[in-house]
Design an enzyme around this catalytic site. Structure first.
Site, PDB file in Angstrom:
ATOM      1  CB  CYS A   5      15.943  38.604 -13.567  1.00  0.00           C
ATOM      2  SG  CYS A   5      15.428  40.324 -13.663  1.00  0.00           S
ATOM      3  CG  HIS A  40      11.338  20.329 -21.342  1.00  0.00           C
ATOM      4  ND1 HIS A  40      10.346  19.401 -21.542  1.00  0.00           N
ATOM      5  CD2 HIS A  40      11.901  20.536 -22.575  1.00  0.00           C
ATOM      6  CE1 HIS A  40      10.303  19.052 -22.823  1.00  0.00           C
ATOM      7  NE2 HIS A  40      11.248  19.719 -23.464  1.00  0.00           N
TER       8      HIS A  40
HETATM    9  C1  BJW Z   1       4.308   5.926 -17.342  1.00  0.00           C
HETATM   10  C2  BJW Z   1       3.919   5.770 -16.030  1.00  0.00           C
HETATM   11  C3  BJW Z   1       4.690   4.889 -15.272  1.00  0.00           C
HETATM   12  C4  BJW Z   1       2.581   7.180 -16.866  1.00  0.00           C
HETATM   13  N1  BJW Z   1       5.723   4.279 -15.823  1.00  0.00           N
HETATM   14  N2  BJW Z   1       5.338   5.309 -17.874  1.00  0.00           N
HETATM   15  C5  BJW Z   1       8.570  19.875 -34.520  1.00  0.00           C
HETATM   16  C6  BJW Z   1       7.340  19.454 -34.974  1.00  0.00           C
HETATM   17  C7  BJW Z   1       6.171  19.979 -34.417  1.00  0.00           C
HETATM   18  C8  BJW Z   1       6.208  20.922 -33.408  1.00  0.00           C
HETATM   19  C9  BJW Z   1       7.437  21.333 -32.949  1.00  0.00           C
HETATM   20  C10 BJW Z   1       8.594  20.821 -33.519  1.00  0.00           C
HETATM   21  N3  BJW Z   1       9.646  21.392 -32.885  1.00  0.00           N
HETATM   22  C11 BJW Z   1       9.174  22.226 -31.929  1.00  0.00           C
HETATM   23  C12 BJW Z   1       7.835  22.223 -31.974  1.00  0.00           C
HETATM   24  C13 BJW Z   1       6.933  23.011 -31.106  1.00  0.00           C
HETATM   25  C14 BJW Z   1       6.808  22.479 -29.704  1.00  0.00           C
HETATM   26  C15 BJW Z   1       6.194  21.084 -29.733  1.00  0.00           C
HETATM   27  O1  BJW Z   1       6.838  20.083 -29.562  1.00  0.00           O
HETATM   28  N4  BJW Z   1       4.890  21.008 -29.912  1.00  0.00           N
HETATM   29  C16 BJW Z   1       4.235  19.701 -29.916  1.00  0.00           C
HETATM   30  C17 BJW Z   1       3.111  19.694 -28.895  1.00  0.00           C
HETATM   31  C18 BJW Z   1       3.837  19.341 -31.316  1.00  0.00           C
HETATM   32  N5  BJW Z   1       8.095  22.443 -29.001  1.00  0.00           N
HETATM   33  C19 BJW Z   1       8.598  23.531 -28.454  1.00  0.00           C
HETATM   34  O2  BJW Z   1       8.002  24.598 -28.496  1.00  0.00           O
HETATM   35  C20 BJW Z   1       9.934  23.393 -27.756  1.00  0.00           C
HETATM   36  N6  BJW Z   1      10.790  24.442 -28.208  1.00  0.00           N
HETATM   37  C21 BJW Z   1      11.472  24.364 -29.380  1.00  0.00           C
HETATM   38  O3  BJW Z   1      11.566  23.338 -30.015  1.00  0.00           O
HETATM   39  O4  BJW Z   1      12.050  25.541 -29.744  1.00  0.00           O
HETATM   40  C22 BJW Z   1      12.364  25.726 -31.111  1.00  0.00           C
HETATM   41  C23 BJW Z   1      11.052  25.774 -31.932  1.00  0.00           C
HETATM   42  C24 BJW Z   1       9.937  26.432 -31.440  1.00  0.00           C
HETATM   43  C25 BJW Z   1       8.754  26.473 -32.180  1.00  0.00           C
HETATM   44  C26 BJW Z   1       8.670  25.821 -33.411  1.00  0.00           C
HETATM   45  C27 BJW Z   1       9.808  25.148 -33.895  1.00  0.00           C
HETATM   46  C28 BJW Z   1      11.003  25.142 -33.151  1.00  0.00           C
HETATM   47  C29 BJW Z   1       9.764  23.609 -26.265  1.00  0.00           C
HETATM   48  C30 BJW Z   1       9.003  22.508 -25.621  1.00  0.00           C
HETATM   49  C31 BJW Z   1       8.830  22.812 -24.154  1.00  0.00           C
HETATM   50  C32 BJW Z   1       7.914  21.816 -23.503  1.00  0.00           C
HETATM   51  N7  BJW Z   1       7.609  22.223 -22.222  1.00  0.00           N
HETATM   52  C33 BJW Z   1       6.675  21.457 -21.446  1.00  0.00           C
HETATM   53  C34 BJW Z   1       5.987  22.390 -20.455  1.00  0.00           C
HETATM   54  C35 BJW Z   1       6.884  22.867 -19.396  1.00  0.00           C
HETATM   55  C36 BJW Z   1       6.008  23.476 -18.382  1.00  0.00           C
HETATM   56  C37 BJW Z   1       6.119  22.803 -17.063  1.00  0.00           C
HETATM   57  O5  BJW Z   1       6.649  21.706 -16.835  1.00  0.00           O
HETATM   58  O6  BJW Z   1       5.579  23.451 -16.260  1.00  0.00           O
HETATM   59  O7  BJW Z   1       7.363  20.351 -20.818  1.00  0.00           O
HETATM   60  S1  BJW Z   1       5.400  20.660 -22.376  1.00  0.00           S
HETATM   61  C38 BJW Z   1       5.251  19.289 -21.304  1.00  0.00           C
HETATM   62  O8  BJW Z   1       5.405  18.140 -22.146  1.00  0.00           O
HETATM   63  C39 BJW Z   1       6.440  19.354 -20.334  1.00  0.00           C
HETATM   64  C40 BJW Z   1       7.005  17.943 -20.490  1.00  0.00           C
HETATM   65  O9  BJW Z   1       8.376  17.947 -20.161  1.00  0.00           O
HETATM   66  C41 BJW Z   1       6.704  17.596 -21.927  1.00  0.00           C
HETATM   67  C42 BJW Z   1       6.692  16.140 -22.222  1.00  0.00           C
HETATM   68  O10 BJW Z   1       5.609  15.525 -21.597  1.00  0.00           O
HETATM   69  P1  BJW Z   1       5.776  14.038 -21.053  1.00  0.00           P
HETATM   70  O11 BJW Z   1       6.780  14.002 -19.994  1.00  0.00           O
HETATM   71  O12 BJW Z   1       5.974  13.132 -22.197  1.00  0.00           O
HETATM   72  O13 BJW Z   1       4.367  13.804 -20.341  1.00  0.00           O
HETATM   73  P2  BJW Z   1       3.026  13.158 -20.932  1.00  0.00           P
HETATM   74  O14 BJW Z   1       1.969  13.399 -19.934  1.00  0.00           O
HETATM   75  O15 BJW Z   1       2.766  13.626 -22.296  1.00  0.00           O
HETATM   76  O16 BJW Z   1       3.334  11.600 -21.023  1.00  0.00           O
HETATM   77  C43 BJW Z   1       3.525  10.819 -19.865  1.00  0.00           C
HETATM   78  C44 BJW Z   1       3.825   9.407 -20.320  1.00  0.00           C
HETATM   79  O17 BJW Z   1       4.151   8.624 -19.179  1.00  0.00           O
HETATM   80  C45 BJW Z   1       2.641   8.705 -21.004  1.00  0.00           C
HETATM   81  O18 BJW Z   1       3.095   8.100 -22.198  1.00  0.00           O
HETATM   82  C46 BJW Z   1       2.206   7.640 -19.984  1.00  0.00           C
HETATM   83  O19 BJW Z   1       1.686   6.485 -20.601  1.00  0.00           O
HETATM   84  C47 BJW Z   1       3.509   7.365 -19.286  1.00  0.00           C
HETATM   85  N8  BJW Z   1       3.390   6.857 -17.921  1.00  0.00           N
HETATM   86  N9  BJW Z   1       2.781   6.567 -15.794  1.00  0.00           N
HETATM   87  C48 BJW Z   1       5.979   4.490 -17.158  1.00  0.00           C
HETATM   88  N10 BJW Z   1       4.346   4.646 -13.966  1.00  0.00           N
END
Ligand code: BJW
Length: 245
Positions: free
Chosen positions: A126, A118
């Site tokens: 740019c 990501h």
């Molecule tokens: C602990 C703990 C401890 C706490 N020990 N554990 C297929 C189906 C449906 C939708 C889509 C699909 N394919 C694509 C999409 C659209 C979209 C998407 O996924 N949407 C969903 C919300 C449904 N995806 C995209 O747009 C992606 N692009 C793409 O696929 O391009 C092609 C395409 C586009 C559109 C349609 C179809 C195809 C791009 C995704 C980019 C995600 N970017 C982000 C933001 C970046 C901004 C930034 O960082 O500033 O990245 S989203 C955000 O979520 C960030 C993270 O990397 C990502 C994941 O989050 P994460 O890390 O899982 O965090 P949390 O908070 O959710 O979970 C934390 C976990 O830790 C919890 O479970 C806690 O319990 C645990 N935890 N303490 C162990 N101590």
């Protein structure tokens, strides 16, 4: 902490390991997760900040959010979870770490085979045509920052609706298809395409292990879900793998 003998034996015999991390691995370093109680999006709505549309309609606001996060991340240090992952890399012939995190803490801990799928919060690129990218750990002095060519810079991060970096994605997908064990740590499993990696690995014959403080959609298919903090579970698990090996 007791672990299933089958899990320990498989980790000892495996040669191809893939680890996928999410923001939970950095929680114990003081960096908020995205969707938790104190998650980054409890205060800011994702659609306001993490989309290209949001950026182009209010680049100052989006850059302010990233600047604030950079300051927070700049003070953070890797925790024992990051350290064990870096150690594991040296013990397996084929090892890949795929992180969704943009904080750079895995590299700081010593991990080298890393795909930052990501992006990276310290990099800006740019928005004009010149394709220059900047790796800059100093505070931002001008919001939004500008490229040498005069165009606005954007964080080199993958926002919703944007494609993931193709080289990293291909490398990740290949490793997922070929691994013996996939360990998924600290991710809610909501964001695609990474959310599909456990299913793909399992369908290709890998054992899937999840480490999280709570159950997630991944738990439904994982062969083992280890509940607890990554910084506690990983060192205990690795200790047992190494001791009995
Ligand atoms: C602990 C703990 C401890 C706490 N020990 N554990 C297929 C189906 C449906 C939708 C889509 C699909 N394919 C694509 C999409 C659209 C979209 C998407 O996924 N949407 C969903 C919300 C449904 N995806 C995209 O747009 C992606 N692009 C793409 O696929 O391009 C092609 C395409 C586009 C559109 C349609 C179809 C195809 C791009 C995704 C980019 C995600 N970017 C982000 C933001 C970046 C901004 C930034 O960082 O500033 O990245 S989203 C955000 O979520 C960030 C993270 O990397 C990502 C994941 O989050 P994460 O890390 O899982 O965090 P949390 O908070 O959710 O979970 C934390 C976990 O830790 C919890 O479970 C806690 O319990 C645990 N935890 N303490 C162990 N101590």
């Amino acid at each position: 902490m007791g672990f299933e003998p089958k899990l320990i034996a498989t980790l000892q015999q495996a040669t191809r390991i893939v680890i996928v991390t999410g923001s939970g691995i950095s929680a114990e370093s003081g960096i908020p997760t995205f969707r938790g109680e104190d998650g980054l999006w409890k205060k800011y709505r994702a659609e306001e900040l993490a989309t290209p549309e949001a950026f182009y309609s209010n680049p100052e606001l989006v850059w302010e959010w990233y600047d604030w996060r950079r300051q927070l991340i700049g003070k953070a240090e890797p925790n024992p979870g990051h350290d064990v992952i870096a150690m594991m890399e040296g013990e397996y012939p084929e090892f890949l770490l795929i992180t969704q995190n943009v904080d750079g803490l895995h590299r700081k801990a010593g991990s080298r085979n890393v795909v930052e799928i990501h992006g990276n919060i310290w990099r800006a690129r740019c928005t004009g045509g010149c394709e220059t990218s900047y790796l800059e750990e100093n505070p931002i002095t001008q919001l939004p920052p500008k490229c040498n060519c005069g165009a606005m810079l954007r964080p080199d991060i993958v926002w919703f609706g944007e494609s993931l970096p193709i080289e990293g994605l291909l490398r990740a997908e290949k490793a997922i298809q070929e691994c013996d064990v996939l360990i998924v740590i600290g991710t809610s499993g909501y964001v695609y395409p990474v959310a599909s990696f456990p299913m793909i690995a399992q369908a290709a014959g890998a054992m899937v292990v999840e480490i999280n403080i709570e159950r997630t959609p991944i738990s439904q298919i994982a062969d083992f879900t280890l509940l607890g903090k990554a910084g506690d579970v990983l060192p205990a698990l690795w200790n047992e793998v190494v001791q009995k090996g």
